[in-house]
Write an enzyme that holds these catalytic residues in place. Structure first.
Site, PDB file in Angstrom:
ATOM      1  N   ASN A   1      -2.823  12.984  -3.837  1.00  0.00           N
ATOM      2  CA  ASN A   1      -3.955  13.429  -4.640  1.00  0.00           C
ATOM      3  C   ASN A   1      -4.451  14.804  -4.202  1.00  0.00           C
ATOM      4  O   ASN A   1      -4.754  15.659  -5.037  1.00  0.00           O
ATOM      5  CB  ASN A   1      -5.103  12.420  -4.557  1.00  0.00           C
ATOM      6  CG  ASN A   1      -4.873  11.208  -5.444  1.00  0.00           C
ATOM      7  OD1 ASN A   1      -4.240  11.305  -6.486  1.00  0.00           O
ATOM      8  ND2 ASN A   1      -5.385  10.064  -5.034  1.00  0.00           N
TER       9      ASN A   1
ATOM     10  N   ASP B  41      -2.172   9.512 -10.473  1.00  0.00           N
ATOM     11  CA  ASP B  41      -2.177   8.442 -11.477  1.00  0.00           C
ATOM     12  C   ASP B  41      -0.763   8.105 -11.922  1.00  0.00           C
ATOM     13  O   ASP B  41      -0.410   6.934 -12.106  1.00  0.00           O
ATOM     14  CB  ASP B  41      -3.002   8.860 -12.696  1.00  0.00           C
ATOM     15  CG  ASP B  41      -4.503   8.816 -12.440  1.00  0.00           C
ATOM     16  OD1 ASP B  41      -4.904   8.308 -11.370  1.00  0.00           O
ATOM     17  OD2 ASP B  41      -5.256   9.296 -13.305  1.00  0.00           O
TER      18      ASP B  41
ATOM     19  N   GLU C  22      -4.838   2.293  -4.152  1.00  0.00           N
ATOM     20  CA  GLU C  22      -3.371   2.327  -4.086  1.00  0.00           C
ATOM     21  C   GLU C  22      -2.795   1.048  -3.501  1.00  0.00           C
ATOM     22  O   GLU C  22      -1.631   1.004  -3.096  1.00  0.00           O
ATOM     23  CB  GLU C  22      -2.904   3.531  -3.254  1.00  0.00           C
ATOM     24  CG  GLU C  22      -3.271   3.484  -1.795  1.00  0.00           C
ATOM     25  CD  GLU C  22      -4.608   4.139  -1.488  1.00  0.00           C
ATOM     26  OE1 GLU C  22      -4.755   4.625  -0.354  1.00  0.00           O
ATOM     27  OE2 GLU C  22      -5.492   4.162  -2.356  1.00  0.00           O
TER      28      GLU C  22
ATOM     29  N   ASP D  63       0.853  -1.186   0.000  1.00  0.00           N
ATOM     30  CA  ASP D  63       0.000   0.000   0.000  1.00  0.00           C
ATOM     31  C   ASP D  63       0.896   1.247   0.000  1.00  0.00           C
ATOM     32  O   ASP D  63       1.882   1.317   0.739  1.00  0.00           O
ATOM     33  CB  ASP D  63      -0.903  -0.005   1.231  1.00  0.00           C
ATOM     34  CG  ASP D  63      -1.934   1.111   1.193  1.00  0.00           C
ATOM     35  OD1 ASP D  63      -3.009   0.875   0.624  1.00  0.00           O
ATOM     36  OD2 ASP D  63      -1.660   2.198   1.733  1.00  0.00           O
ATOM     37  N   ILE D  64       0.555   2.243  -0.832  1.00  0.00           N
ATOM     38  CA  ILE D  64       1.339   3.478  -0.892  1.00  0.00           C
ATOM     39  C   ILE D  64       1.039   4.326   0.340  1.00  0.00           C
ATOM     40  O   ILE D  64      -0.125   4.586   0.662  1.00  0.00           O
ATOM     41  CB  ILE D  64       1.009   4.276  -2.169  1.00  0.00           C
ATOM     42  CG1 ILE D  64       1.335   3.436  -3.412  1.00  0.00           C
ATOM     43  CG2 ILE D  64       1.797   5.588  -2.207  1.00  0.00           C
ATOM     44  CD1 ILE D  64       0.961   4.087  -4.718  1.00  0.00           C
TER      45      ILE D  64
END
Length: 298
Positions: free
Chosen positions: A185, A194, A220, A177-178
């Site tokens: 964002n 993106d 993500e 997971d980021i």
């Protein structure tokens, strides 16, 4: 040698000129490959002489009703050199294969990004077969990142779990997971977000072996299936992947971001359901998040 000149035969063959570029390129289309929705996979056919406008406005041939798309965003036309896309002074710019463009000649297979919508350009005599191949690819791959999708992941994981239990061989799963992706964002916009997703997927894909499966699980979150891999080796792989992502900043236009990921590791050689196995890795992912992020837990 013939005795009489009449024995010589002269065969006149009509020499046909090579088909002009316009004729060769009559069959061209744009296929919407991202984002998911009712229009996903829709084909927009183009003929020589057309000027195909793309934008949010109702007068556009290809209408993309998204906030990141300008009213008249870009156009695609046929020139003596072939098909070309041009930005029409849009707010967020137009991209071909992730490079910003003002005008750009299109090649078969190019990815055209309009706002956060992505089209695949297909041209030539094999457009029909290429289109059907693309539709199949969309059933197993994520349109944004080009890695496998959740459906393919779960189908593969089910097979690997059965094989692991039958032969008593270990199977590992990484859930990635980021870290702080919402902030990316919110601060930089969804176009940068993106790009981060695509670039992260590209970096990790360079590390994935042929027998492993890397997929976007959702948002993500990504997953990596490691067949016949025990816990210690899986943790080592996870650390390699974590370092690979963090090694260099992510640069998109004016944004330069230091991106990190957290990883949870699950390992089994027992017969488990797909959901139960994902839950093991996912629980460890949240342990990594709670203990500070940018780390591996397993």
């Amino acid at each position: 040698m013939p005795q009489h000149m009449d024995d010589w035969k002269t065969k006149i063959t009509q020499v046909r000129p090579a088909a002009p570029a316009a004729e060769m390129a009559q069959k061209a289309c744009l296929v919407l490959i991202y984002p998911a929705g009712a229009e996903l996979g829709k084909r927009y056919e183009m003929q020589c002489g057309d000027e195909v406008t793309i934008g949010r406005g109702a007068d556009c041939r290809i209408q993309v009703d998204r906030d990141s798309v300008s009213r008249r965003h870009a156009s695609v036309t046929f020139t003596p050199e072939g098909w070309q896309v041009a930005d029409l002074g849009s707010t967020n710019g137009s991209y071909v294969n992730d490079a910003p463009i003002s005008t750009c000649r299109l090649q078969d297979g190019d990815l055209v990004k309009i706002g956060n919508a992505i089209f695949k350009f297909l041209v030539g005599g094999n457009v029909e077969s290429s289109y059907h191949e693309e539709i199949y690819r969309m059933t197993i791959c994520d349109g944004l990142t080009a890695v496998h999708n959740k459906r393919y992941l779960t189908e593969t994981l089910e097979k690997e779990l059965l094989r692991s239990a039958r032969h008593g061989r270990p199977l590992s799963l990484l859930m990635l997971d980021i870290d702080h992706f919402k902030q990316v964002n919110d601060k930089c916009g969804h176009l940068t977000g993106d790009y981060v997703l695509r670039e992260m997927a590209r970096r990790i894909s360079t590390r994935v072996r042929k027998d492993e499966v890397f997929a976007r699980y959702g948002g993500e979150e990504f997953a990596l299936i490691l067949p016949e891999t025990g816990r210690e080796q899986a943790i080592k792989v996870a650390e390699d992947v974590r370092k690979l992502v963090a090694a260099d900043p992510f640069e998109f236009e004016a944004d330069k971001l230091q991106i990190t990921i957290s990883i949870g590791v699950g390992t089994t050689s027992e017969e488990l359901s797909v959901d139960a196995f994902i839950r093991i890795a996912d629980d460890n992912l949240y342990k990594a998040k709670r203990s500070g992020r940018n780390r591996v837990a397993g």
